[in-house]
Design a protein around this motif. Structure first.
Motif, PDB file in Angstrom:
ATOM      1  N   THR A  49      12.686  11.117  -0.606  1.00  0.00           N
ATOM      2  CA  THR A  49      14.090  11.124  -1.009  1.00  0.00           C
ATOM      3  C   THR A  49      14.995  10.536   0.063  1.00  0.00           C
ATOM      4  O   THR A  49      15.864   9.715  -0.228  1.00  0.00           O
ATOM      5  N   GLY A  75       8.247  15.240  -0.402  1.00  0.00           N
ATOM      6  CA  GLY A  75       9.395  14.981  -1.255  1.00  0.00           C
ATOM      7  C   GLY A  75      10.639  14.623  -0.461  1.00  0.00           C
ATOM      8  O   GLY A  75      11.397  13.718  -0.841  1.00  0.00           O
ATOM      9  N   ALA A  76      10.861  15.310   0.659  1.00  0.00           N
ATOM     10  CA  ALA A  76      12.018  14.998   1.502  1.00  0.00           C
ATOM     11  C   ALA A  76      11.895  13.607   2.114  1.00  0.00           C
ATOM     12  O   ALA A  76      12.885  12.873   2.210  1.00  0.00           O
ATOM     13  N   MET A 131       9.996  18.202  -4.003  1.00  0.00           N
ATOM     14  CA  MET A 131      10.628  19.274  -3.234  1.00  0.00           C
ATOM     15  C   MET A 131      10.764  20.541  -4.073  1.00  0.00           C
ATOM     16  O   MET A 131      10.510  21.644  -3.587  1.00  0.00           O
ATOM     17  N   PHE A 139       6.992  19.857  -0.123  1.00  0.00           N
ATOM     18  CA  PHE A 139       8.408  19.764   0.195  1.00  0.00           C
ATOM     19  C   PHE A 139       8.679  18.647   1.206  1.00  0.00           C
ATOM     20  O   PHE A 139       9.624  17.871   1.050  1.00  0.00           O
ATOM     21  N   GLY A 165      10.914  12.390  -5.292  1.00  0.00           N
ATOM     22  CA  GLY A 165      11.083  13.230  -4.110  1.00  0.00           C
ATOM     23  C   GLY A 165      11.706  14.561  -4.443  1.00  0.00           C
ATOM     24  O   GLY A 165      11.259  15.611  -3.958  1.00  0.00           O
ATOM     25  N   TYR A 166      12.743  14.554  -5.291  1.00  0.00           N
ATOM     26  CA  TYR A 166      13.366  15.825  -5.688  1.00  0.00           C
ATOM     27  C   TYR A 166      12.400  16.692  -6.487  1.00  0.00           C
ATOM     28  O   TYR A 166      12.361  17.915  -6.329  1.00  0.00           O
TER      29      TYR A 166
END
Length: 72
Positions: free
Chosen positions: A17, A13-14, A37, A10, A33-34
């Motif tokens: 993003t 990914g954040a 997450m 997560f 990234g999404y």
């Protein structure tokens, strides 16, 4: 292990993003990234479920041993 893996996915990914502003023609870092997450949330939930079900299944077993013969 799975809970921490979910958190790491997560966070990565954040970062991809929201913090990385590099653009490639063939790759969308926002989409990756999404996806990371989402995978992190799924892995985190699976880790919580396995942790709670594993605790419910543990059973303490006491063995009774009978001695045969006189006790000294």
């Amino acid at each position: 292990m799975t809970i921490s893996t979910g958190i790491v996915l997560f966070v990565i990914g954040a970062i991809l993003t929201f913090a990385v502003n590099v653009e490639f023609d063939a790759i969308s870092l926002d989409l990756i990234g999404y996806i990371l997450m989402g995978a992190g949330v799924v892995v985190f939930i699976i880790g919580l479920i396995t942790m709670t079900t594993a605790r419910r299944r543990t059973v303490d077993r006491v063995e009774r041993v009978d001695r045969v013969g006189p006790i000294d």
